[in-house]
Design a protein around this motif. Structure first.
Motif, PDB file in Angstrom:
ATOM      1  N   ARG A   6       0.851  -1.186   0.000  1.00 35.24           N
ATOM      2  CA  ARG A   6       0.000   0.000   0.000  1.00 35.24           C
ATOM      3  C   ARG A   6       0.888   1.237   0.000  1.00 35.24           C
ATOM      4  O   ARG A   6       1.567   1.538   0.952  1.00 35.24           O
ATOM      5  CB  ARG A   6      -0.887  -0.013   1.244  1.00 35.24           C
ATOM      6  CG  ARG A   6      -1.937  -1.112   1.224  1.00 35.24           C
ATOM      7  CD  ARG A   6      -2.790  -1.027   2.474  1.00 35.24           C
ATOM      8  NE  ARG A   6      -3.853  -2.013   2.424  1.00 35.24           N
ATOM      9  CZ  ARG A   6      -3.730  -3.255   2.861  1.00 35.24           C
ATOM     10  NH1 ARG A   6      -2.568  -3.661   3.352  1.00 35.24           N
ATOM     11  NH2 ARG A   6      -4.735  -4.104   2.800  1.00 35.24           N
ATOM     12  N   THR A  86      -2.508 -11.175   0.553  1.00 35.29           N
ATOM     13  CA  THR A  86      -3.458 -11.310   1.650  1.00 35.29           C
ATOM     14  C   THR A  86      -4.056 -12.708   1.735  1.00 35.29           C
ATOM     15  O   THR A  86      -4.520 -13.121   2.802  1.00 35.29           O
ATOM     16  CB  THR A  86      -4.578 -10.267   1.516  1.00 35.29           C
ATOM     17  OG1 THR A  86      -5.124 -10.326   0.184  1.00 35.29           O
ATOM     18  CG2 THR A  86      -4.032  -8.867   1.753  1.00 35.29           C
ATOM     19  N   THR A 105      -4.833 -13.032  -3.680  1.00 35.30           N
ATOM     20  CA  THR A 105      -5.317 -11.654  -3.652  1.00 35.30           C
ATOM     21  C   THR A 105      -4.216 -10.726  -3.145  1.00 35.30           C
ATOM     22  O   THR A 105      -3.362 -11.119  -2.344  1.00 35.30           O
ATOM     23  CB  THR A 105      -6.545 -11.516  -2.732  1.00 35.30           C
ATOM     24  OG1 THR A 105      -6.216 -11.980  -1.420  1.00 35.30           O
ATOM     25  CG2 THR A 105      -7.722 -12.308  -3.277  1.00 35.30           C
ATOM     26  N   THR A 106      -4.260  -9.496  -3.619  1.00 31.16           N
ATOM     27  CA  THR A 106      -3.263  -8.500  -3.221  1.00 31.16           C
ATOM     28  C   THR A 106      -3.855  -7.105  -3.392  1.00 31.16           C
ATOM     29  O   THR A 106      -4.641  -6.862  -4.321  1.00 31.16           O
ATOM     30  CB  THR A 106      -1.982  -8.630  -4.073  1.00 31.16           C
ATOM     31  OG1 THR A 106      -0.986  -7.708  -3.594  1.00 31.16           O
ATOM     32  CG2 THR A 106      -2.234  -8.353  -5.535  1.00 31.16           C
ATOM     33  N   PRO A 107      -3.550  -6.162  -2.498  1.00 28.37           N
ATOM     34  CA  PRO A 107      -4.091  -4.801  -2.612  1.00 28.37           C
ATOM     35  C   PRO A 107      -3.370  -3.994  -3.689  1.00 28.37           C
ATOM     36  O   PRO A 107      -2.206  -4.238  -3.995  1.00 28.37           O
ATOM     37  CB  PRO A 107      -3.843  -4.209  -1.229  1.00 28.37           C
ATOM     38  CG  PRO A 107      -2.641  -4.942  -0.728  1.00 28.37           C
ATOM     39  CD  PRO A 107      -2.750  -6.339  -1.274  1.00 28.37           C
ATOM     40  N   SER A 118      -8.651  -4.367  -4.282  1.00 27.23           N
ATOM     41  CA  SER A 118      -7.933  -5.617  -4.051  1.00 27.23           C
ATOM     42  C   SER A 118      -8.050  -6.457  -5.316  1.00 27.23           C
ATOM     43  O   SER A 118      -9.153  -6.660  -5.831  1.00 27.23           O
ATOM     44  CB  SER A 118      -8.537  -6.371  -2.862  1.00 27.23           C
ATOM     45  OG  SER A 118      -7.863  -7.609  -2.670  1.00 27.23           O
TER      46      SER A 118
END
Length: 210
Positions: A6, A86, A105-107, A118
């Motif tokens: 992030r 995540t 999954t990844t932001p 996401s």
């Protein structure tokens, strides 16, 4: 990789020339011919040659090839050592091989084309050579965002460890709308992935020696 930590994109990013953002390497000396960089491959197949968003990086990991390979291909454990992942799960069983698929999954931070979201990713291994290379492809979707990615990893024994090289390309209407911004997000993600891989493999090596 579609991973990134992030982080906000600075306004100055949009002034970065694409030639530097794409390869993340030093420019050629004044008067010298541009340096040609050959794309990474696995069993003769590489990244998308037509993609405008691409990044390549490398690092030496001070661990055995077997350790690096195990850390990288144990997909279900990615969240334990990758800060940007995540969730992750294998969609098949057994050895990591051609046809293996995984969901993760990844932001992604906000950018001028899409809000913070996401990414929901399903990757499929297209080519693999045990202990040498991996190439996977797959779609990533998020709020207002669709990306088709191709990701190649190369692993080479060197003195004191393993040279890990990685290259990835992204295509899609949102990333193509702002190539420098999309390339910066990809650069941040790949640099973080490689740094986390290095730290995880070297920590495992230290634990085994103690």
């Amino acid at each position: 990789m579609f991973g990134t930590r992030r982080t906000g994109l600075r306004a100055t990013l949009f002034a970065v020339p694409l030639v530097l953002a794409v390869l993340g390497s030093a420019a050629a000396p004044a008067g010298a011919a541009p340096r040609t960089v050959t794309s990474l491959t696995c069993r003769g197949q590489g990244v998308d040659p037509d993609a405008r968003v691409r990044y390549r990086t490398e690092a030496v990991v001070h661990a055995s090839l077997n350790t690096v390979w195990k850390v990288q291909t144990d997909v279900a454990r990615w969240p334990s050592w990758q800060g940007a992942v995540t969730s992750a799960e294998r969609l098949d069983h057994g050895p990591f091989r051609t046809g293996s698929a995984f969901h993760w999954t990844t932001p992604v931070p906000p950018n001028p084309a899409t809000p913070a979201t996401s990414l929901d990713i399903t990757s499929t291994v297209q080519q693999v050579r045990h202990g040498s290379c991996i190439r996977w492809t797959g779609p990533a979707t998020g709020e207002g965002l669709h990306i088709d990615g191709v990701h190649v990893w190369n692993f080479t024994k060197v003195r004191g460890g393993v040279l890990v090289r990685t290259e990835e390309t992204h295509t899609g209407p949102q990333v193509d709308a702002d190539v420098p911004a999309a390339t910066e997000i990809l650069r941040t993600g790949l640099d973080a992935w490689l740094r986390d891989l290095k730290n995880a493999a070297e920590a495992r090596t230290a634990d085994h020696r103690s």
